[in-house]
Scaffold this motif. Structure first.
Motif, PDB file in Angstrom:
ATOM      1  N   SER A 294       0.824  -1.208   0.000  1.00 41.13           N
ATOM      2  CA  SER A 294       0.000   0.000   0.000  1.00 41.13           C
ATOM      3  C   SER A 294       0.862   1.263   0.000  1.00 41.13           C
ATOM      4  CB  SER A 294      -0.923   0.001   1.225  1.00 41.13           C
ATOM      5  OG  SER A 294      -1.787  -1.110   1.209  1.00 41.13           O
ATOM      6  N   LEU A 295       1.967   1.219   0.718  1.00 42.77           N
ATOM      7  CA  LEU A 295       2.829   2.393   0.836  1.00 42.77           C
ATOM      8  C   LEU A 295       3.503   2.734  -0.485  1.00 42.77           C
ATOM      9  CD1 LEU A 295       3.789   4.368   3.048  1.00 42.77           C
ATOM     10  CD2 LEU A 295       5.749   2.867   3.417  1.00 42.77           C
ATOM     11  N   PHE A 296       3.968   1.714  -1.220  1.00 36.17           N
ATOM     12  CA  PHE A 296       4.684   1.940  -2.470  1.00 36.17           C
ATOM     13  C   PHE A 296       3.795   1.743  -3.698  1.00 36.17           C
ATOM     14  CE2 PHE A 296       8.106   1.140   0.514  1.00 36.17           C
ATOM     15  CZ  PHE A 296       9.067   2.051   0.131  1.00 36.17           C
ATOM     16  N   ASN A 297       2.580   1.231  -3.471  1.00 37.02           N
ATOM     17  CA  ASN A 297       1.628   1.016  -4.568  1.00 37.02           C
ATOM     18  C   ASN A 297       2.263   0.188  -5.686  1.00 37.02           C
ATOM     19  OD1 ASN A 297      -0.842   1.227  -5.861  1.00 37.02           O
ATOM     20  ND2 ASN A 297      -0.268   3.082  -6.956  1.00 37.02           N
ATOM     21  N   THR A 298       2.861  -0.926  -5.315  1.00 38.01           N
ATOM     22  CA  THR A 298       3.523  -1.779  -6.289  1.00 38.01           C
ATOM     23  C   THR A 298       3.477  -3.225  -5.820  1.00 38.01           C
ATOM     24  OG1 THR A 298       5.592  -2.162  -7.498  1.00 38.01           O
ATOM     25  CG2 THR A 298       5.783  -1.510  -5.205  1.00 38.01           C
ATOM     26  N   SER A 299       3.609  -4.141  -6.800  1.00 39.59           N
ATOM     27  CA  SER A 299       3.748  -5.567  -6.497  1.00 39.59           C
ATOM     28  C   SER A 299       5.101  -6.090  -6.961  1.00 39.59           C
ATOM     29  CB  SER A 299       2.621  -6.366  -7.172  1.00 39.59           C
ATOM     30  OG  SER A 299       1.370  -6.015  -6.641  1.00 39.59           O
ATOM     31  N   ASP A 300       5.978  -5.170  -7.374  1.00 41.04           N
ATOM     32  CA  ASP A 300       7.307  -5.531  -7.853  1.00 41.04           C
ATOM     33  C   ASP A 300       8.184  -5.922  -6.655  1.00 41.04           C
ATOM     34  OD1 ASP A 300       9.739  -5.863  -9.053  1.00 41.04           O
ATOM     35  OD2 ASP A 300       9.784  -3.901 -10.034  1.00 41.04           O
ATOM     36  N   HIS A 301       8.614  -7.179  -6.635  1.00 37.63           N
ATOM     37  CA  HIS A 301       9.389  -7.672  -5.495  1.00 37.63           C
ATOM     38  C   HIS A 301      10.788  -7.072  -5.428  1.00 37.63           C
ATOM     39  CE1 HIS A 301       6.143 -10.609  -5.566  1.00 37.63           C
ATOM     40  NE2 HIS A 301       6.456 -10.895  -4.324  1.00 37.63           N
ATOM     41  N   ARG A 302      11.267  -6.501  -6.527  1.00 38.38           N
ATOM     42  CA  ARG A 302      12.562  -5.811  -6.472  1.00 38.38           C
ATOM     43  C   ARG A 302      12.497  -4.593  -5.570  1.00 38.38           C
ATOM     44  NH1 ARG A 302      13.422  -5.066 -12.785  1.00 38.38           N
ATOM     45  NH2 ARG A 302      11.225  -4.513 -12.480  1.00 38.38           N
ATOM     46  N   MET A 303      11.311  -3.997  -5.458  1.00 35.23           N
ATOM     47  CA  MET A 303      11.095  -2.889  -4.535  1.00 35.23           C
ATOM     48  C   MET A 303      10.553  -3.371  -3.200  1.00 35.23           C
ATOM     49  SD  MET A 303      10.970   0.291  -3.612  1.00 35.23           S
ATOM     50  CE  MET A 303      11.348   1.205  -5.104  1.00 35.23           C
ATOM     51  N   LEU A 304       9.687  -4.385  -3.239  1.00 37.89           N
ATOM     52  CA  LEU A 304       9.015  -4.830  -2.026  1.00 37.89           C
ATOM     53  C   LEU A 304       9.965  -5.487  -1.027  1.00 37.89           C
ATOM     54  CD1 LEU A 304       5.590  -6.298  -3.238  1.00 37.89           C
ATOM     55  CD2 LEU A 304       5.991  -4.238  -1.881  1.00 37.89           C
ATOM     56  N   ILE A 305      10.859  -6.338  -1.499  1.00 34.38           N
ATOM     57  CA  ILE A 305      11.715  -7.087  -0.569  1.00 34.38           C
ATOM     58  C   ILE A 305      12.596  -6.156   0.269  1.00 34.38           C
ATOM     59  CG2 ILE A 305      13.642  -8.720  -0.420  1.00 34.38           C
ATOM     60  CD1 ILE A 305      12.332 -10.349  -2.613  1.00 34.38           C
ATOM     61  N   PRO A 306      13.316  -5.189  -0.333  1.00 30.71           N
ATOM     62  CA  PRO A 306      14.089  -4.269   0.536  1.00 30.71           C
ATOM     63  C   PRO A 306      13.205  -3.436   1.458  1.00 30.71           C
ATOM     64  CG  PRO A 306      14.829  -4.133  -1.753  1.00 30.71           C
ATOM     65  CD  PRO A 306      13.567  -4.925  -1.754  1.00 30.71           C
ATOM     66  N   SER A 307      12.055  -2.974   0.948  1.00 28.76           N
ATOM     67  CA  SER A 307      11.184  -2.152   1.794  1.00 28.76           C
ATOM     68  C   SER A 307      10.573  -2.962   2.927  1.00 28.76           C
ATOM     69  CB  SER A 307      10.082  -1.509   0.952  1.00 28.76           C
ATOM     70  OG  SER A 307       9.242  -2.481   0.362  1.00 28.76           O
ATOM     71  N   VAL A 308      10.244  -4.227   2.668  1.00 28.01           N
ATOM     72  CA  VAL A 308       9.702  -5.097   3.715  1.00 28.01           C
ATOM     73  C   VAL A 308      10.748  -5.349   4.795  1.00 28.01           C
ATOM     74  CG1 VAL A 308       9.042  -7.494   4.159  1.00 28.01           C
ATOM     75  CG2 VAL A 308       7.868  -6.210   2.379  1.00 28.01           C
ATOM     76  N   MET A 309      12.000  -5.494   4.394  1.00 28.17           N
ATOM     77  CA  MET A 309      13.072  -5.676   5.390  1.00 28.17           C
ATOM     78  C   MET A 309      13.123  -4.497   6.352  1.00 28.17           C
ATOM     79  SD  MET A 309      16.309  -7.127   3.234  1.00 28.17           S
ATOM     80  CE  MET A 309      16.183  -8.527   2.114  1.00 28.17           C
ATOM     81  N   ILE A 310      13.118  -3.291   5.789  1.00 27.22           N
ATOM     82  CA  ILE A 310      13.252  -2.097   6.631  1.00 27.22           C
ATOM     83  C   ILE A 310      11.990  -1.871   7.449  1.00 27.22           C
ATOM     84  CG2 ILE A 310      13.676   0.390   6.620  1.00 27.22           C
ATOM     85  CD1 ILE A 310      15.251  -0.005   4.040  1.00 27.22           C
ATOM     86  N   MET A 311      10.813  -1.991   6.814  1.00 27.14           N
ATOM     87  CA  MET A 311       9.555  -1.798   7.536  1.00 27.14           C
ATOM     88  C   MET A 311       9.400  -2.837   8.643  1.00 27.14           C
ATOM     89  SD  MET A 311       6.766  -0.101   7.949  1.00 27.14           S
ATOM     90  CE  MET A 311       6.500   0.861   6.460  1.00 27.14           C
ATOM     91  N   GLY A 312       9.788  -4.084   8.362  1.00 21.94           N
ATOM     92  CA  GLY A 312       9.721  -5.123   9.384  1.00 21.94           C
ATOM     93  C   GLY A 312      10.611  -4.814  10.564  1.00 21.94           C
TER      94      GLY A 312
END
Length: 361
Positions: A294-312
């Motif tokens: 929702s924050l990045f409005n994307t399903s691209d895992h190249r963006m999601l995986i690093p952002s999930v690491m930091i958000m987690g």
């Protein structure tokens, strides 16, 4: 002023990239702030500047502050960072693989396997000579870690064997849930035949905690989690292909069976490793991927995986802070805090998606 000379489609891409870069930068800043606050706040408050001085190797105003930071709070903060990143990425992998928004890192029964390992050691200890157990070092923090790791590894090995034989992902999901129910049933039976002291020890482990991990244990935990996170980063293209369906992924040249085996392996190691060292930590793995989408409005895992690491990592550090500061002179169960954080996030995401479907723009 130069933006008006760009084609409209390039302008949209440029603005979108700029916004995502800004949000990602804010996440990094938020992580640094949360990490420092987790080191500074607690039963003894330490000024942020003194925390930074201690981390840089400078002499603090009070010698006891350095001991508090380096021996107790720093390993706890590092553990929370690793746990949040690992559980978030593991949950993202499971949600993509099973195409289920409620799938979490423990959907394959890894948490239940770890719980069974701990239960077999703690709850059956009353059947063995306590002196012998203490001499062997079984009823120790590292003993529980070994027991949880073996339990998680046993379920993981079983699931990997099944994954090679089962073609349908949904069947694998159902079998994972059944393995989880079976191990939970065994734990429930063990609880009925155990002493009150052993039951209390087991229940305390199930609350989850970042504080029990020592530097010696981090020497084992850090390489395992970091290597598994790197594997997850390398799986970005495979996860993006699986978003469009297995048939389309095969048309792109992806070997679905190998990709699925690799994803299950890394997700299980991430979830099992954190469960072994910190206990079962609920809700982070389910909530964090939704929040980042929702924050990045994307399903691209190249963006999601690093952002999930930091958000987690941020949410795990915040949960650790709340567990210490919510009630004076008492530490609240970590699982209660993560549930209170995760439930509103998941509820908000579900309601937001339903409103978007009901009122398309």
């Amino acid at each position: 002023m130069l933006f008006k000379y760009l084609p409209s489609n390039l302008l949209i891409i440029f603005k979108s990239t700029s916004i995502k870069t800004l949000v990602f930068s804010l996440l990094i800043i938020g992580f640094i702030v949360a990490f420092l606050l987790d080191l500074a706040l607690g039963s003894v408050s330490i000024p942020i500047q003194e925390v930074i001085n201690i981390l840089l190797g400078k002499e603090p105003e009070k010698a006891t502050w350095a001991n508090i930071i380096l021996k107790f709070r720093l390993p706890k903060a590092v553990t929370a960072t690793l746990a949040g990143a690992a559980l978030g990425v593991s949950g993202l992998q499971m949600q993509t693989l099973f195409k289920n928004p409620l799938a979490g890192p423990f959907v394959l029964g890894i948490s239940s396997g770890a719980s069974l390992g701990v239960a077999l050691v703690v709850l059956t200890a009353s059947l063995t000579t306590p002196t012998l157990l203490n001499d062997l070092g079984i009823i120790t923090d590292f003993g529980l870690v070994i027991a949880a790791s073996l339990g998680a590894a046993a379920v993981l090995g079983l699931m990997l064997v099944v994954a090679r034989r089962v073609q349908e992902t949904m069947t694998l999901l159902i079998l994972g849930l059944l393995f989880g129910y079976a191990t939970s049933a065994i734990v429930s039976i063990l609880l009925q035949f155990s002493s009150k002291e052993r039951i209390q020890s087991y229940i305390m482990w199930t609350f989850g905690s970042f504080a029990g991990v020592t530097w010696k244990q981090l020497i084992v935990l850090i390489p395992v989690i970091v290597c598994s996170l790197l594997v997850a980063v390398l799986q970005s293209k495979s996860l993006n292909a699986l978003l469009l369906g297995e048939a389309y992924a095969r048309s792109l040249g992806l070997t679905v069976e190998k990709a699925r085996f690799s994803i299950i392996s890394s997700a299980s190691i991430l979830a099992g490793g954190i469960t072994a060292f910190c206990g079962p930590i609920a809700f982070l793995g389910v909530a964090i991927p939704h929040l980042c989408r929702s924050l990045f409005n994307t399903s691209d895992h190249r963006m999601l995986i690093p952002s999930v690491m930091i958000m987690g990592a941020i949410l795990a550090l915040i949960a650790d802070l709340f567990s210490q500061l919510a009630v004076s002179q008492m530490v609240l169960p970590l699982n209660a805090i993560t549930a209170l954080i995760g439930t509103p996030v998941v509820t908000w995401v579900i309601l937001r998606r339903n409103s978007q479907k009901s009122f398309p723009s």
